[in-house]
Each structure stands twice: as structure tokens, then as C-alpha cells.
Design a protein around this motif. Sequence first.
Motif, PDB file in Angstrom:
ATOM      1  N   PRO A  76       0.809  -1.230   0.000  1.00 39.76           N
ATOM      2  CA  PRO A  76       0.000   0.000   0.000  1.00 39.76           C
ATOM      3  C   PRO A  76       0.839   1.276   0.000  1.00 39.76           C
ATOM      4  O   PRO A  76       0.509   2.221  -0.700  1.00 39.76           O
ATOM      5  CB  PRO A  76      -0.807  -0.098   1.295  1.00 39.76           C
ATOM      6  N   GLY A 107      -3.839  -3.315   0.303  1.00 40.08           N
ATOM      7  CA  GLY A 107      -4.712  -2.619   1.238  1.00 40.08           C
ATOM      8  C   GLY A 107      -4.446  -1.136   1.245  1.00 40.08           C
ATOM      9  O   GLY A 107      -3.968  -0.578   0.258  1.00 40.08           O
ATOM     10  N   TYR A 108      -4.759  -0.521   2.397  1.00 34.95           N
ATOM     11  CA  TYR A 108      -4.608   0.925   2.525  1.00 34.95           C
ATOM     12  C   TYR A 108      -3.516   1.294   3.510  1.00 34.95           C
ATOM     13  O   TYR A 108      -3.349   0.656   4.546  1.00 34.95           O
ATOM     14  CB  TYR A 108      -5.916   1.545   3.025  1.00 34.95           C
ATOM     15  N   ASP A 116      -6.360   3.214  -3.807  1.00 30.60           N
ATOM     16  CA  ASP A 116      -7.631   2.638  -4.291  1.00 30.60           C
ATOM     17  C   ASP A 116      -7.400   1.840  -5.562  1.00 30.60           C
ATOM     18  O   ASP A 116      -7.862   0.702  -5.705  1.00 30.60           O
ATOM     19  CB  ASP A 116      -8.626   3.758  -4.644  1.00 30.60           C
ATOM     20  N   LEU A 119      -5.243  -1.341  -5.017  1.00 29.30           N
ATOM     21  CA  LEU A 119      -6.010  -2.354  -4.288  1.00 29.30           C
ATOM     22  C   LEU A 119      -7.011  -3.039  -5.222  1.00 29.30           C
ATOM     23  O   LEU A 119      -7.068  -4.275  -5.291  1.00 29.30           O
ATOM     24  CB  LEU A 119      -6.719  -1.697  -3.090  1.00 29.30           C
ATOM     25  N   VAL A 135      -4.816  -8.892   3.149  1.00 29.01           N
ATOM     26  CA  VAL A 135      -5.087  -7.456   3.145  1.00 29.01           C
ATOM     27  C   VAL A 135      -4.645  -6.831   4.464  1.00 29.01           C
ATOM     28  O   VAL A 135      -5.094  -7.231   5.543  1.00 29.01           O
ATOM     29  CB  VAL A 135      -6.592  -7.172   2.916  1.00 29.01           C
ATOM     30  N   THR A 137      -4.515  -3.763   7.110  1.00 28.40           N
ATOM     31  CA  THR A 137      -5.348  -2.604   7.479  1.00 28.40           C
ATOM     32  C   THR A 137      -4.451  -1.518   8.060  1.00 28.40           C
ATOM     33  O   THR A 137      -3.457  -1.818   8.719  1.00 28.40           O
ATOM     34  CB  THR A 137      -6.456  -2.980   8.495  1.00 28.40           C
ATOM     35  N   THR A 146     -10.581  -0.058   7.851  1.00 23.55           N
ATOM     36  CA  THR A 146     -11.034  -1.448   7.755  1.00 23.55           C
ATOM     37  C   THR A 146     -12.410  -1.515   7.094  1.00 23.55           C
ATOM     38  O   THR A 146     -12.654  -2.351   6.220  1.00 23.55           O
ATOM     39  CB  THR A 146     -11.056  -2.099   9.153  1.00 23.55           C
ATOM     40  N   ARG A 148     -13.678   0.633   4.999  1.00 20.85           N
ATOM     41  CA  ARG A 148     -13.527   0.936   3.564  1.00 20.85           C
ATOM     42  C   ARG A 148     -12.908  -0.257   2.831  1.00 20.85           C
ATOM     43  O   ARG A 148     -13.319  -0.594   1.710  1.00 20.85           O
ATOM     44  CB  ARG A 148     -12.650   2.175   3.417  1.00 20.85           C
ATOM     45  N   THR A 149     -11.948  -0.923   3.463  1.00 24.66           N
ATOM     46  CA  THR A 149     -11.337  -2.117   2.875  1.00 24.66           C
ATOM     47  C   THR A 149     -12.406  -3.178   2.587  1.00 24.66           C
ATOM     48  O   THR A 149     -12.445  -3.776   1.507  1.00 24.66           O
ATOM     49  CB  THR A 149     -10.277  -2.697   3.835  1.00 24.66           C
ATOM     50  N   VAL A 165      -8.040 -10.469   6.374  1.00 27.29           N
ATOM     51  CA  VAL A 165      -7.877  -9.057   6.733  1.00 27.29           C
ATOM     52  C   VAL A 165      -7.035  -9.012   8.008  1.00 27.29           C
ATOM     53  O   VAL A 165      -7.410  -9.585   9.035  1.00 27.29           O
ATOM     54  CB  VAL A 165      -9.244  -8.369   6.936  1.00 27.29           C
TER      55      VAL A 165
END
Length: 284
Positions: A76, A107-108, A116, A119, A135, A137, A146, A148-149, A165
Motif C-alpha cells: 500500500p 490494502g490501505y 484505491d 487495491l 489485506v 489494514t 477497515t 472501507r477495505t 484481513v
Amino acid sequence: MRIFDPHIHMTSRTTDDYEAMYAAGVRAVVEPSFWLGQPRTSVDSFTDYFDALLGWEPYRAAQFGIQHRCTVALNPKEANDPRCTGVLDVLPRYLAKDRVVAVGEIGYDSMTPEEDEALARQLQLAVEHDLPVLVHTPHRDKAVGTRRTLDVVRESGIPPERVLVDHLNELTVAMVADSGCWMGFSIYPDTKMSEDRMVRILQEHGTERKLVNSAADWGRSDPLKTRKTANAMLAAGFDDDTVDQVMWRNPVAFYGQSGRLDLEDIKADDTALFEGNSIKRGGE
Ligand SMILES: [Zn+2]
């Protein structure tokens, strides 16, 4: 006791760590590709790193009796660097390799439009290559990140049971449990999650779809946190079979969805000399 650490960056660790991990019962690890601290300036730096995760590191791990697999992705943080995004074009070549058991970690970090894009594109690659995904977080704004993921995962159409996650805590466990995704918890020496807090989460939310990792890397971290959490589970009254589910069978089931995780059979009674939080070596 047999332990599978589903998230650890062995490239940053020493041979002493491998020895101590083996003595603590660790028999298999997954090493996700990640940010190296020093920014990479070209796609070639990524491919050299991926090649090391596929060649050199499994060789090093095997010398200590530990089976090594990896996940590859554009992480990310570096998704925001235009010098790095070209790695998305070479990923398919790596996702075809036998030792790659997932796309990750994706992920972010700061939740930018560039993140975005990376991902969404890598979730699509996971679908195309029929691989599970790991993924990450974000450590800041974790609950917002989380949520938004999970929205992006849902929109991608990937089945939730193929998504892990990671880096969850008390605030994010319930929303991920509801989503149908697997739940990862990273146990750190002094911040974020501890082994006692992990035990309470397992008591409150159960052991299904839960994975525990050390996420040990180049920062202050502890590659024995998996074993220390297992010890804390036993001390809290969980039985051996439940500890085996969380520390071995759950990660095997998750990464096994890649169709590439044919581990040598490791029996639960292949125990190591490890008492409390210190390692006892044979003969001492
Ligand atoms: Zn990591």
C-alpha cells in the motif's frame, strides 16, 4: 506444539531467530512482500526482492527446519510512488509461481486514490489467478480504513472466504467477522496487540477463521509472539486441540486455498523445548 506463522518478514531477521522459532515449535511461515523501509526507485528492485522471497529465503528457512512460502504484491505505501506502480505489470509472472500462496500484502496506508487503484487492480489479479489475498489494514484510522477495505473487497466480487484481513484489534474484529473474511491479528512487543488481549478476543469471538502472527520485521518486533500467544491460550484454559486449530490448522486452511500449500506432514506432538517465555536448549 506445531506453529505456522502466517505473516512474518524473515528477510529482516537473523539465523538466531530461525533457531529460536524452530525451538518454539514454528515449522512453517508465510512471508508477505512489503515495504522495506528504504524507498525503492525502480521495478527491478521489486523483482530482485520477489526472487529472493522465492529462492534465497526458503533455502535459508529450510536449513533450520522451517518451510517457507510467500505472497507477492505492490504494498500500500509504495502504491503512491509512480516509480513503483509498474510492478503491477510484472506481478502476473510471479503469481504463477508454486511458492506464492496469495496476493499480498495489499490494502490501505493513507487511503489515497492511488491506493484505491492498486487495491482494486490486485484484487482483480487474485480473482484471475485463483489465489487468496492478504489485506493489510492501516495503523492510523483503523476502524475507518477497515470498513472501507471491506467495502472494496465486497465490490471486487472475490469470495470473502478467500480474503484474510490483517492487523485487527478489538475495534475491528466484529465487522470483519460479519463480512465472512478471515481475521488476522499481529502480536507486537509493546504497541497495538498483546497476547493477553488476543486471548480475550478469542474468548469473546471464538477461534473460527482467526489467525495469529508475529508480523516480525525490521522494526522492534518478536518472532516468538505466536508461541507466547499459544502459551497464554493454554494458561487461560484453551485445550491443545484449540491451540492447534488457531496456530496451525487455520493458516493451513486459509493459504491451502491457493492449491499450492503441500506442506510436509508435521505432527502436533513434534514438540520443542520451550518453557514460559524463554527457550531451554537441549542438555542445559
Ligand atoms: Zn507485514
